[in-house]
Design a protein around this motif. Structure first.
Motif, short mmCIF file in Angstrom:
data_model
loop_
_atom_site.label_atom_id
_atom_site.label_comp_id
_atom_site.label_asym_id
_atom_site.label_seq_id
_atom_site.Cartn_x
_atom_site.Cartn_y
_atom_site.Cartn_z
N SER A 171 76.20 -2.83 52.34
CA SER A 171 77.38 -3.30 53.06
C SER A 171 77.42 -4.82 53.09
O SER A 171 78.48 -5.42 52.97
N PHE A 201 78.71 -6.11 49.68
CA PHE A 201 80.16 -5.95 49.54
C PHE A 201 80.92 -6.89 50.47
O PHE A 201 81.98 -7.40 50.12
N THR A 250 88.18 -0.77 47.48
CA THR A 250 88.64 0.13 48.52
C THR A 250 88.42 1.56 48.06
O THR A 250 88.79 1.92 46.96
N ILE A 251 87.82 2.35 48.93
CA ILE A 251 87.61 3.76 48.66
C ILE A 251 88.84 4.50 49.17
O ILE A 251 89.30 4.24 50.28
N HIS A 296 84.80 -0.91 51.01
CA HIS A 296 83.43 -0.52 50.66
C HIS A 296 82.39 -1.17 51.58
O HIS A 296 81.28 -0.67 51.72
N ASP A 344 79.57 3.02 52.46
CA ASP A 344 78.75 2.82 51.26
C ASP A 344 79.13 3.76 50.13
O ASP A 344 78.59 3.68 49.06
N GLY A 345 80.01 4.65 50.37
CA GLY A 345 80.44 5.59 49.34
C GLY A 345 81.39 6.58 49.96
O GLY A 345 81.82 6.44 51.10
#
Length: 181
Positions: A22, A25, A46-47, A157, A161-162
């Protein structure tokens, strides 16, 4: 092994030191926001996750459910990232101070083709989130090109973390959820 360190500020709100990923990012995000002329930008990441629905749900229905079932339980969704002593920290924001009009939105674009939908999602992934607010957003679409309505969750992100956080949030929102009749 990294351990998260928690502390409480004068308002009693939590602050947590970010994990290594983190932090990496967040530094990239800060560099993107403070880009000097001629410098090559770091791409925001961006997820995006989609929940396809059987029937449309307006944002006014999703907002209280998401706040109660998800945001109240995941501190990073109530936190703003700050740099302190060279490291990223998540500083909790009081729920009443969240800008819900920013975090929840209705997708108003007409999406007749998959290409239009993909272009819209691609544009979201390239747009940095407001770093002065917790970095997530929830959108509702009444009809995607496949004909179904959907909820879209966007998370920087730095916060997630995912996809695991996004998947967990979607599960927390949907488990046993019944739309008002």
């Amino acid at each position: 092994m990294h351990r998260t360190r928690w502390s409480r500020g004068p308002e009693g709100l939590a602050s947590a030191r970010a994990d290594v990923f983190s932090h990496i990012f967040n530094v990239g995000r800060i560099n993107f926001r403070n880009l000097k002329p001629g410098a090559k930008p770091c791409q925001p990441l961006t997820i995006a996750a989609f929940l396809y629905l059987d029937a449309p749900l307006p944002v006014e229905v999703i907002r209280p459910a998401f706040m109660e079932r998800v945001v109240s339980k995941i501190m990073r969704l109530r936190a703003v990232t700050r740099m302190r002593r060279g490291w990223t920290h998540f500083d909790e924001v009081a729920p009443e101070d969240l800008d819900l009009d920013y975090h929840f939105f209705t997708i108003t674009e007409t999406l007749d083709t998959e290409e239009q939908w993909e272009a819209l999602v691609s544009s979201w992934s390239k747009m940095p989130m407001d770093g002065d607010k917790p970095m997530w957003r929830i959108g509702t679409a009444q009809r995607l090109p496949c004909g179904r309505p959907a909820i879209v969750m966007l998370v920087d992100h730095t916060v997630a973390d995912g996809l695991s956080l996004v998947e967990m949030a979607c599960k927390m929102l949907c488990d046993g959820f019944r739309a008002p009749q």
